[in-house]
Design an enzyme around this catalytic site. Sequence first.
Site, PDB file in Angstrom:
ATOM      1  N   SER A   1      41.734  41.902  36.176  1.00 59.42           N
ATOM      2  CA  SER A   1      41.264  40.856  37.101  1.00 59.42           C
ATOM      3  C   SER A   1      39.980  40.139  36.710  1.00 59.42           C
ATOM      4  CB  SER A   1      41.082  41.448  38.500  1.00 59.42           C
ATOM      5  OG  SER A   1      42.326  41.541  39.148  1.00 59.42           O
TER       6      SER A   1
ATOM      7  N   LYS B   1      31.967  37.554  43.585  1.00 61.66           N
ATOM      8  CA  LYS B   1      33.341  37.651  44.077  1.00 61.66           C
ATOM      9  C   LYS B   1      33.271  38.195  45.501  1.00 61.66           C
ATOM     10  CE  LYS B   1      37.781  39.769  42.744  1.00 61.66           C
ATOM     11  NZ  LYS B   1      38.455  40.684  41.778  1.00 61.66           N
TER      12      LYS B   1
ATOM     13  N   SER C   1      42.576  38.652  39.605  1.00 59.24           N
ATOM     14  CA  SER C   1      42.191  38.237  40.943  1.00 59.24           C
ATOM     15  C   SER C   1      40.817  37.564  41.037  1.00 59.24           C
ATOM     16  CB  SER C   1      42.204  39.460  41.853  1.00 59.24           C
ATOM     17  OG  SER C   1      41.175  40.352  41.488  1.00 59.24           O
TER      18      SER C   1
END
Lengths: 491, 95
Positions: free
Chosen positions: A182, A83, A158
């Site tokens: 997330s 990420k 997210s």
Amino acid sequence: MSGQLQALHTLTLAELAKGLSRLEFSSRELIESLLSRIEEHDSSLNAFINVTADQALAVAEKCDKARSKGEAGELGGLPIVYKDIFCTKGVLTTCGSRILENFVSPYDATVVERLSSAGVVMLGKTNMDEFAMGSSNETSYFGPVRNPWDTTRSPGGSSGGSATAVAARLAPAATGTDTGGSIRQPAALTNTVGLKPTYGRVSRYGMIAFASSLDQAGVITRTAEDAAMLLSVMAGFDERDSTSVDHPVPDYVAGLTGPLKDLRIGIVRQHFDSGLDEQCAKRVKDALAALEQQGASLIEVDLPNLDLSVPTYYVVAPAECSSNLSRFDGVRFGHRTDDAKDLLDLYCRSRGEGFGAEVKRRIMTGTYVLSAGYYNAYYLKAQKVRQLISQDFKNAFEKVDVIAGPTAPTPAFRLGDKTDDPITMYLNDIYTIGANLAGLPGISVPCGFVEDLPVGLQLVGPHFAEETILACAHQYQQLTAWHTRCPEAYQ
Amino acid sequence: MSLSKDQVQHIATLARLQLEEDEFDDVVVKLSSIVNFVDQLQQAPTDDVIPMAHPLNQAQRLRPDVVTEVNDRDMIQANAPAVRDGFYLVPKVIE
């Protein structure tokens, strides 16, 4: 390329590790095949902000050489995507924001450092909600990620780019971060496994901070077994993170076979009360019945303050975010406005231009609840309610070993559907936020489909009970084949 | 409760955020709805509850006050928008 090599993307991390150790294929072949898939498919998904192809191939070759000398570790030569919230030395690290559009990190996050030392190969950096603030990936400066199960829908957020990359078989594993859901919510919406460990279990050093008392790094994979493999490397004390916990790291893979018999599974009455899609509820109940059939017992528990978890979170998280994001000032790194007339103007315009709408809203919410006259009414109050919520979990865990229920209230929603109303978006995380407030480990595991859209089962355990939730998820995956389903266009 | 435009401007200034004319109304509406939403916390009975500052209710660890990092100024300043002779440049602050 042989048929076997073409199918490398269909294998799990554990299967790939076996193949590499038996010299059935090289790391270079594996990395090449995934890079070509990313090139072929990512234009329809937007899961990546940056693909680090040259670096990946060079590292893969090094791993192959080490293997030929008998020096490769268990994870040597396996691929991963990070990420874009994890700092990667010498590589663009944007956090999904314009303000860091050109930021090249001068150092590696501890998570990256540990995985790299184990020989894991980075394929690239994945798209995400800006500064991890969002539940749909629509707040990214680099555009929304599309759900591979239906590209008109959101993959959640997210960590939506990470979940999408794994779901579309562009990578077998990804890192994510989970502040309010997330990792787990996008895993549920994309038919992947998402593990958020106990607060402090994995180092936050080099993970760009959103809300420091809630943030935790974890993984998105296709199986609990793969998550266990990665967590065994990522977890552990780090003196560079002052909230890292010095607690022994068990062999999570060895723990996967812990028996389901006699496991006490807590069912939360409030989870099924309202707001949960009926079809999702049915899939989750089927999963619980399957666990019960294996000898686990289902016990009703109460989380009386569950409804207050989302409002509590939306005081605590923005408050911490407003402090953390004060470092973006247009002076030392990141976007800087042109022709500022004075220093104040430089700060205000650099930040005004560099941050997107949701990030500004959260900074301002946080600034408001911490400001003179409001601190006691909001921030201190929220910290007290947080204690109540945490106590609710403690009480429940006196009666049960894990708490099971839905990960998200609905399957994947359409892009644009919830962008006008922040509160509707925030309520997506109603089932996941509690674990962050209480610092508990949680995992989402695929448990079925509603009209071709995936549904996730969430398992939450007491502090440091990663072994229990991983074992439960792993054995559920031995009974079911939901996680083997792949979206048609990405097989 | 609805926040006034003046209140929102005050918050923006405290947060060092310049809001453009075309985003201002939207911020007022959405920030007000967030504040209304979190207001439901006020109903929770919390007398005698100790505020939770750390999710494991632990104290922050301290470390010995010794230098552990090397000076990588050039590498770190490579990310800065404007530097000269090792210094960060900003608009003039003293007349």
